[in-house]
Design a protein around this motif. Structure first.
Motif, short mmCIF file in Angstrom:
data_model
loop_
_atom_site.label_atom_id
_atom_site.label_comp_id
_atom_site.label_asym_id
_atom_site.label_seq_id
_atom_site.Cartn_x
_atom_site.Cartn_y
_atom_site.Cartn_z
N PHE A 1 91.91 10.96 -52.44
CA PHE A 1 91.63 9.66 -51.84
C PHE A 1 90.14 9.48 -51.56
O PHE A 1 89.62 8.36 -51.58
CB PHE A 1 92.43 9.48 -50.55
CG PHE A 1 93.92 9.39 -50.78
CD1 PHE A 1 94.43 8.70 -51.87
CD2 PHE A 1 94.80 10.02 -49.90
CE1 PHE A 1 95.80 8.62 -52.08
CE2 PHE A 1 96.17 9.95 -50.11
CZ PHE A 1 96.67 9.25 -51.20
N LYS A 2 89.46 10.61 -51.30
CA LYS A 2 88.01 10.55 -51.07
C LYS A 2 87.23 10.56 -52.39
O LYS A 2 86.01 10.56 -52.38
CB LYS A 2 87.57 11.74 -50.22
CG LYS A 2 88.06 11.68 -48.77
CD LYS A 2 87.53 12.87 -47.98
CE LYS A 2 87.95 12.79 -46.53
NZ LYS A 2 87.45 13.98 -45.75
N GLN A 3 87.98 10.59 -53.51
CA GLN A 3 87.39 10.58 -54.85
C GLN A 3 86.51 11.80 -55.10
O GLN A 3 85.55 11.73 -55.87
CB GLN A 3 86.60 9.29 -55.08
CG GLN A 3 87.45 8.03 -54.99
CD GLN A 3 86.67 6.76 -55.29
OE1 GLN A 3 85.45 6.76 -55.30
NE2 GLN A 3 87.38 5.68 -55.54
N SER A 4 86.86 12.90 -54.46
CA SER A 4 86.13 14.14 -54.70
C SER A 4 86.93 15.12 -55.56
O SER A 4 86.46 16.22 -55.84
CB SER A 4 85.78 14.81 -53.36
OG SER A 4 86.95 15.14 -52.63
N ALA A 5 88.13 14.71 -55.98
CA ALA A 5 88.97 15.56 -56.83
C ALA A 5 89.96 14.67 -57.58
O ALA A 5 90.16 13.50 -57.24
CB ALA A 5 89.71 16.60 -56.00
N LYS A 6 90.57 15.24 -58.62
CA LYS A 6 91.56 14.51 -59.39
C LYS A 6 92.88 14.47 -58.63
O LYS A 6 93.07 15.17 -57.65
CB LYS A 6 91.76 15.17 -60.76
CG LYS A 6 90.52 15.12 -61.65
CD LYS A 6 90.82 15.76 -63.00
CE LYS A 6 89.60 15.70 -63.91
NZ LYS A 6 89.87 16.35 -65.23
N HIS A 7 93.80 13.64 -59.13
CA HIS A 7 95.12 13.55 -58.51
C HIS A 7 95.81 14.92 -58.59
O HIS A 7 95.71 15.62 -59.60
CB HIS A 7 95.97 12.52 -59.25
CG HIS A 7 97.25 12.18 -58.55
ND1 HIS A 7 98.38 12.96 -58.64
CD2 HIS A 7 97.58 11.13 -57.75
CE1 HIS A 7 99.35 12.42 -57.93
NE2 HIS A 7 98.90 11.31 -57.38
N SER B 1 102.19 25.35 -47.55
CA SER B 1 102.12 24.87 -48.94
C SER B 1 102.03 23.35 -48.96
O SER B 1 101.27 22.77 -49.75
CB SER B 1 103.37 25.35 -49.70
OG SER B 1 103.27 25.04 -51.07
N LEU B 2 102.79 22.70 -48.08
CA LEU B 2 102.71 21.24 -47.97
C LEU B 2 101.37 20.80 -47.39
O LEU B 2 100.86 19.74 -47.74
CB LEU B 2 103.86 20.73 -47.09
CG LEU B 2 105.26 20.89 -47.67
CD1 LEU B 2 106.31 20.45 -46.65
CD2 LEU B 2 105.42 20.10 -48.96
N ARG B 3 100.80 21.62 -46.52
CA ARG B 3 99.48 21.29 -45.98
C ARG B 3 98.42 21.37 -47.08
O ARG B 3 97.48 20.56 -47.12
CB ARG B 3 99.13 22.21 -44.82
CG ARG B 3 97.90 21.75 -44.04
CD ARG B 3 97.71 22.54 -42.76
NE ARG B 3 98.75 22.27 -41.78
CZ ARG B 3 98.79 21.19 -41.01
NH1 ARG B 3 97.85 20.26 -41.13
NH2 ARG B 3 99.75 21.03 -40.13
N HIS B 4 98.54 22.35 -47.96
CA HIS B 4 97.61 22.44 -49.10
C HIS B 4 97.74 21.20 -49.98
O HIS B 4 96.74 20.68 -50.48
CB HIS B 4 97.91 23.70 -49.92
CG HIS B 4 97.60 24.98 -49.20
ND1 HIS B 4 96.55 25.10 -48.32
CD2 HIS B 4 98.22 26.19 -49.24
CE1 HIS B 4 96.52 26.34 -47.84
NE2 HIS B 4 97.52 27.01 -48.37
N LEU B 5 98.99 20.74 -50.17
CA LEU B 5 99.21 19.52 -50.95
C LEU B 5 98.56 18.33 -50.27
O LEU B 5 97.91 17.50 -50.93
CB LEU B 5 100.71 19.28 -51.11
CG LEU B 5 101.12 17.96 -51.75
CD1 LEU B 5 100.62 17.87 -53.19
CD2 LEU B 5 102.65 17.78 -51.70
N ASP B 6 98.69 18.24 -48.95
CA ASP B 6 98.09 17.14 -48.21
C ASP B 6 96.57 17.17 -48.35
O ASP B 6 95.93 16.12 -48.48
CB ASP B 6 98.50 17.23 -46.75
CG ASP B 6 98.14 15.97 -45.97
OD1 ASP B 6 98.63 14.89 -46.32
OD2 ASP B 6 97.37 16.08 -45.00
N GLY B 7 96.00 18.37 -48.32
CA GLY B 7 94.55 18.49 -48.52
C GLY B 7 94.13 18.03 -49.90
O GLY B 7 93.07 17.42 -50.07
N ALA B 8 94.97 18.32 -50.91
CA ALA B 8 94.66 17.89 -52.28
C ALA B 8 94.68 16.36 -52.37
O ALA B 8 93.83 15.76 -53.05
CB ALA B 8 95.67 18.50 -53.26
#
Length: 229
Positions: free
Chosen positions: A141-147, A129-136
């Motif tokens: 940071f790559k500006q490909s998704a919202k915060h 679950s924390l890894r999914h958060l890290d991916g988000a």
């Protein structure tokens, strides 16, 4: 409006370690001086390999459904707590917190009396679950998704990811590609409806279990996606 140049710079080094330990409750990284050095394993796939996803429905027994309900809730709580930790560390202290630090924080949460119920769920599932958060955050940071945003009960999808150490797979020799799947913290294998077999002799490397919200009556229904190489 405050100019970005007036904002405090990122805190690093010993000061960052002190803030993480004293203000954020993140334990220092343990150094294993007595452990023999081992070569790092490459995460790169071998040429010619590929990852495939197979989806199956299964019907959990009441005890399995209760344990999965705890797992879904714990995964959501850990994701939200990790998000709050990372966001707060930067906003209040200008300290960057990554996946490794949130995993060390998870160890503290599991040991704390008020959140000891996290021990009823596999630690590897909570780490995912924390890894999914890290991916988000990586996508942000790559500006490909919202915060990243908090996951809310009944609005977010109930899901949990089990890596290879989080489940047991026993292939049926009479029906290759099918078998018994037992999740961590559960004693009974899942009642999987094998709509098609997996490749014979291949061991699943990851299971993603999600709740089917379409089931409004009758036994609770879940389905799992088995990822293989």
């Amino acid at each position: 409006m405050t100019d970005t140049a007036d904002r405090p710079a990122r805190v690093t080094g010993d000061d960052a370690k002190r803030i993480k330990r004293e203000a954020l409750g993140i334990a220092d990284r343990k150094k294993h001086h007595g452990r023999a050095a081992t070569a790092m394993k490459s995460r790169a796939k071998e040429p010619g390999t590929r990852q495939r996803v197979y989806r199956y429905r299964f019907y959990p027994a009441p005890s399995q459904a209760d344990q999965l309900k705890k797992t879904f809730g714990a995964c959501r709580w850990v994701y939200n707590e990790g998000l709050a930790l990372r966001a707060g560390a930067w906003e209040r202290h200008r300290v960057s917190v990554g996946f490794a630090e949130t995993c060390r924080a998870l160890t503290g949460w599991r040991q704390a009396p008020e959140t000891s119920w996290l021990g009823e769920v596999s630690s590897t599932v909570l780490q995912q679950s924390l890894r999914h958060l890290d991916g988000a955050f990586t996508r942000f940071f790559k500006q490909s998704a919202k915060h990243p945003r908090q996951k809310r009960k009944r609005r977010s999808r109930d899901s949990a990811t089990y890596v290879r150490t989080g489940f047991r797979w026993v292939e049926d020799p009479e029906r290759p590609g099918t078998g018994l799947v037992t999740l961590a913290k559960q004693s009974l294998p899942l009642d999987v409806r094998w709509s098609r077999p997996l490749p014979a002799g291949v061991t699943p490397v990851k299971l993603s279990v999600t709740r089917d919200r379409a089931a409004v009556s009758g036994p609770a229904r879940e389905h799992s996606a088995a990822k293989n190489y």
